[in-house]
Enzyme design. Structure first.
Site, PDB file in Angstrom:
ATOM      1  N   LYS A  83      -3.144   0.592   2.511  1.00  0.00           N
ATOM      2  CA  LYS A  83      -1.933   0.123   1.828  1.00  0.00           C
ATOM      3  C   LYS A  83      -2.066  -1.359   1.526  1.00  0.00           C
ATOM      4  O   LYS A  83      -2.345  -2.174   2.412  1.00  0.00           O
ATOM      5  CB  LYS A  83      -0.687   0.380   2.676  1.00  0.00           C
ATOM      6  CG  LYS A  83       0.607   0.042   1.940  1.00  0.00           C
ATOM      7  CD  LYS A  83       1.810   0.597   2.658  1.00  0.00           C
ATOM      8  CE  LYS A  83       3.107   0.276   1.920  1.00  0.00           C
ATOM      9  NZ  LYS A  83       3.130   0.837   0.549  1.00  0.00           N
ATOM     10  N   HIS A  92       1.592   1.244   8.517  1.00  0.00           N
ATOM     11  CA  HIS A  92       1.020   2.092   7.473  1.00  0.00           C
ATOM     12  C   HIS A  92      -0.495   2.173   7.628  1.00  0.00           C
ATOM     13  O   HIS A  92      -1.088   1.421   8.392  1.00  0.00           O
ATOM     14  CB  HIS A  92       1.370   1.558   6.080  1.00  0.00           C
ATOM     15  CG  HIS A  92       2.744   1.902   5.624  1.00  0.00           C
ATOM     16  ND1 HIS A  92       3.847   1.147   5.962  1.00  0.00           N
ATOM     17  CD2 HIS A  92       3.213   2.921   4.860  1.00  0.00           C
ATOM     18  CE1 HIS A  92       4.930   1.689   5.414  1.00  0.00           C
ATOM     19  NE2 HIS A  92       4.570   2.769   4.752  1.00  0.00           N
TER      20      HIS A  92
END
Length: 241
Positions: free
Chosen positions: A139, A135
Site C-alpha cells: 500500500k 495494511h
C-alpha cells in the site's frame, strides 16, 4: 451492465469475480501494460468503469473515462487533494464519479459508530484520542484513505480536536494517526480513547477483499443513470435513519 476495469491487481480480480457472479460483463481490462486500450472500442462500449489503481494515475484514468462519457467508480486513495478541482469539472460538464475511501459496508458502519462516540466524548475531556491503521506492505499511501476519512468524521463531531497529523501529535487539538505496513494485511483500523483511568478501543478488521469488491460493484449498479460526485453516504443514508 458492461464494466471496464481499470487496475487488475488483487482488487481488480476480486471485482471481476463478484461482478461476473452478479450477471455483469467485463468488456475491457486496463492495466499498466495496455494503457492504449483506454481508446479502444471495447472500452468506449462500457456502461461504467471501476478504477482501483495508484494515487499518481487515478485522476488521469478518471479523466480518460470522462472523455468517453463513461461514469466512474473509484476506490483509489492518496490523491484526493485534487478532488475539489475535479468536482468543479464534474459539476460543469455533467460527469459522474462515485468515490469512496472504502467500499466495505462494515467499515462505513464503523465510521458511523465513531461519529456517535465522538459526540459522546465532548462531555468527557479527560480522554485523548489516537488512530492506528495497518495494511499490506504494497500500500503506497499512508495514512490510508479510510483512516483519513475516519479522522475527519471524528473531527466534525469532537469539538476539542481540530486536525489530524501523521504519527505524533505535537498539540493537544491534534489527532495522531499511526500507519503500519506489514505482510498481506487487507486493512485494520482502530480508534483508541485513552485516559489515566482506562482505555476504550474500537477496531474494524477486514478478513478479505470480497467485501470491498462487492461494495464497488454495488456502487456501480447504484451509479448508473446518476450525475455528479457520489459517495457511500448516498447509498447508506445513515443520516436519514
Amino acid at each position: 451492465m458492461k464494466i471496464a476495469l481499470i487496475g487488475y491487481g488483487k482488487m481488480g480480480k476480486a471485482i471481476e469475480k463478484i461482478a461476473t457472479e452478479r450477471g455483469h460483463q467485463i468488456v475491457c481490462i486496463i492495466d499498466e501494460n495496455n494503457q492504449q486500450d483506454s481508446y479502444s472500442k471495447q472500452f468506449a462500449s462500457a456502461d461504467i468503469a471501476i478504477e482501483f489503481t495508484a494515487p499518481d494515475v487515478a485522476e488521469q484514468n478518471i479523466r480518460k473515462c470522462f472523455e468517453h462519457s463513461i461514469p466512474v467508480v473509484c476506490g483509489t486513495t492518496g490523491w484526493t487533494d485534487r478532488l475539489p478541482a475535479l468536482k468543479k469539472d464534474i459539476d460543469k460538464n455533467g460527469y459522474t464519479l462515485f468515490w469512496a475511501s472504502n467500499f466495505s459496508l462494515g467499515v462505513n458502519i464503523f465510521i458511523e459508530i465513531n461519529k456517535y462516540l465522538a459526540k459522546i466524548m465532548n462531555d468527557f475531556p479527560y480522554y485523548d484520542i489516537f488512530l492506528e491503521e495497518v495494511h499490506h506492505v504494497h500500500k503506497k499511501d499512508a495514512p490510508s484513505g479510510t483512516a483519513i476519512t475516519l479522522a475527519e468524521s471524528i473531527l466534525q463531531n469532537l469539538k476539542r480536536k481540530t486536525s489530524w497529523v501523521k504519527d505524533i501529535a505535537c498539540l493537544p487539538e491534534e489527532i495522531p494517526i499511526s500507519s503500519i505496513r506489514e505482510g498481506d494485511i487487507v486493512g485494520t483500523h482502530s480508534v483508541l480513547y485513552e485516559s489515566k483511568m482506562d482505555s476504550i478501543t474500537l477496531t474494524h478488521k477486514m478478513k478479505n477483499r470480497d467485501g470491498l469488491a462487492l461494495g464497488a460493484v454495488v456502487a456501480a449498479e447504484f451509479t448508473i443513470g446518476k450525475k455528479g460526485l457520489l459517495s457511500m453516504d448516498d447509498i447508506l443514508k445513515f443520516e436519514q435513519k
